[in-house]
Motif scaffolding. Structure first.
Motif, PDB file in Angstrom:
ATOM      1  N   ASP A  32      49.820 -37.478 -10.698  1.00 60.57           N
ATOM      2  CA  ASP A  32      50.781 -38.526 -10.333  1.00 60.57           C
ATOM      3  C   ASP A  32      50.900 -39.561 -11.450  1.00 60.57           C
ATOM      4  O   ASP A  32      52.005 -40.011 -11.780  1.00 60.57           O
ATOM      5  CB  ASP A  32      50.365 -39.225  -9.036  1.00 60.57           C
TER       6      ASP A  32
ATOM      7  N   ALA B 228      44.928 -34.779  -8.351  1.00 65.68           N
ATOM      8  CA  ALA B 228      46.259 -35.140  -7.858  1.00 65.68           C
ATOM      9  C   ALA B 228      46.656 -36.528  -8.360  1.00 65.68           C
ATOM     10  O   ALA B 228      47.808 -36.754  -8.753  1.00 65.68           O
ATOM     11  CB  ALA B 228      46.287 -35.095  -6.342  1.00 65.68           C
TER      12      ALA B 228
ATOM     13  N   ASP C 132      41.372 -34.653  -5.199  1.00 65.66           N
ATOM     14  CA  ASP C 132      42.133 -35.900  -5.088  1.00 65.66           C
ATOM     15  C   ASP C 132      42.279 -36.552  -6.457  1.00 65.66           C
ATOM     16  O   ASP C 132      43.339 -37.075  -6.789  1.00 65.66           O
ATOM     17  CB  ASP C 132      41.453 -36.870  -4.124  1.00 65.66           C
TER      18      ASP C 132
END
Length: 133
Positions: free
Chosen positions: A35, A31, A28
Motif C-alpha cells: 500500500d 500488505a 499484514d
C-alpha cells in the motif's frame, strides 16, 4: 529465590504478549508495504501532473484577464428580473435550479444583494436558467 520471582513474572508476561500477537503479522506488513509503495507511486504521478500544470500556467500572459472594450451585452428576453428597468447596472445571473452552489447563493447572498442594491435602485437583477447538464 526472591529474585527469581520478578524474572519469572516478566518472562510469563512476555510470553503471553508474544502469544497474543496476530498470526498474520508478516502478511499484514507485506500488505502495508505494498500500500505504501502504491501511495508513493500515486504521489509521484500527482507531483508530475502538478509540475505540468505549473509549466502551462507560467506560459500564460501575466495578467490572464479578458478585457472588453465596453459594456457586455446579452439578450434578456423574457427572463425573470428584480429591480427597476432603468437601474444603472444590470446583473445577470446564469444559474441552475439543481446546482448546490447556486442554491447556497440563493439561501445566503441573494437577500443581502437584493436589500442593498436591488431595492435601492442601484442594480437590476436578472435570472437566466443555465442547466449544468
Amino acid at each position: 529465590m526472591k529474585r527469581m520471582i520478578p524474572v519469572l513474572m516478566i518472562l510469563a508476561l512476555a510470553s503471553s504478549v508474544r502469544a497474543q500477537a496476530p498470526q498474520g503479522a508478516p502478511r499484514d506488513l507485506t500488505a502495508i508495504e505494498a500500500d505504501l509503495a502504491q501511495i508513493k507511486a500515486d504521489l509521484a504521478a500527482v507531483k508530475n501532473q502538478l509540475g505540468q500544470l505549473m509549466r502551462l500556467l507560467s506560459q500564460r500572459p501575466a495578467d490572464g484577464r479578458i478585457t472588453t472594450s465596453g459594456p457586455v451585452r446579452t439578450s434578456l428576453g423574457d427572463a425573470p428580473m428584480l429591480g427597476r428597468a432603468d437601474a444603472p447596472v444590470t446583473l445577470v445571473e446564469f444559474s441552475d435550479y439543481q446546482c448546490p452552489f447556486c442554491q447556497r447563493f440563493f439561501a445566503t447572498t441573494l437577500s443581502a444583494l437584493k436589500k442593498h442594491y436591488v431595492d435601492t435602485g442601484k442594480v437590476r437583477y436578472v435570472f437566466r436558467d443555465f442547466p449544468l447538464d
